[in-house]
Design a protein around this motif. Structure first.
Motif, short mmCIF file in Angstrom:
data_model
loop_
_atom_site.label_atom_id
_atom_site.label_comp_id
_atom_site.label_asym_id
_atom_site.label_seq_id
_atom_site.Cartn_x
_atom_site.Cartn_y
_atom_site.Cartn_z
N GLU A 14 0.89 -1.00 0.12
CA GLU A 14 -0.12 -0.18 -0.23
C GLU A 14 1.39 1.12 -0.41
O GLU A 14 1.89 1.46 1.14
N ARG A 15 0.34 2.50 -0.75
CA ARG A 15 1.46 3.42 -0.99
C ARG A 15 0.83 4.85 -0.32
O ARG A 15 -0.57 4.43 -0.10
N LEU A 16 1.50 5.32 0.05
CA LEU A 16 0.62 6.50 1.00
C LEU A 16 0.56 7.56 -0.27
O LEU A 16 1.02 7.72 -1.05
N PRO A 17 -0.49 8.57 -0.26
CA PRO A 17 -1.05 9.45 -0.41
C PRO A 17 -0.10 10.11 -1.39
O PRO A 17 0.97 10.66 0.02
N ALA A 18 0.16 11.04 -2.61
CA ALA A 18 1.78 11.96 -2.87
C ALA A 18 1.18 13.16 -1.86
O ALA A 18 0.09 13.69 -1.95
N LYS A 19 1.89 13.73 -1.84
CA LYS A 19 2.95 14.63 -0.87
C LYS A 19 2.37 15.94 -1.90
O LYS A 19 2.89 16.14 -2.75
N LYS A 20 1.50 17.37 -1.83
CA LYS A 20 1.80 18.37 -2.42
C LYS A 20 3.31 18.85 -2.17
O LYS A 20 3.88 19.38 -1.38
#
Length: 152
Positions: A14-20
């Motif tokens: 599971e990947r963490l959501p991309a940071k802006k």
């Protein structure tokens, strides 16, 4: 039992959501100008010498004008030359004089005793083999080697 003919796929993590990405701050010319001025002041402060250093230099060497005058006087004494005065007519007899007479030779400040010793150079080295004229010349002095190189 597991089926032998089945290929297992790799397990996906599971990947963490991309940071802006944060945007760089907007350019403010006033802030930039103030920062440049403070940097200029800091640099100017670094270039200044301490008052005590200035005083010591003045006591040791004298003022700048005095130091320059002393250096000019010393050079005139060493060379034996004098500056042309305003009252002179400016005529120069350089055409009549030999140019070699005008050139002054300088004497060395010191003399090394090692310079006067004649060193023997091994002539069997591969770079010097071409300079040998006979079998008896297995060694040669530096001066003789230089003469041989000039001849060649």
């Amino acid at each position: 039992m597991e089926d032998v003919n089945v290929i297992k796929l790799p397990v996906t993590e599971e990947r963490l959501p991309a940071k802006k990405r944060t945007r760089p701050p907007k350019f403010d010319p006033r802030e930039e100008d103030q920062e440049r001025q403070t940097n200029v002041k800091r640099l100017a402060g670094l270039g200044e010498t301490d008052e005590s250093v200035k005083l010591l230099e003045e006591l040791l060497f004298g003022a700048e004008d005095e130091l320059v005058d002393r250096l000019v006087e010393q050079e005139e004494e060493q060379t034996g030359a004098s500056l042309v005065e305003d009252g002179d007519d400016g005529a120069c007899d350089s055409e009549d004089q030999d140019p070699q007479d005008q050139v002054q030779t300088r004497e060395p400040v010191w003399v090394d005793e090692d310079d006067e010793l004649e060193e023997e150079v091994d002539m069997k080295h591969r770079y010097r083999r071409d300079l040998i004229r006979g079998e008896a010349e297995s060694t040669m002095t530096n001066q003789r080697l230089q003469e041989r190189m000039r001849q060649q």
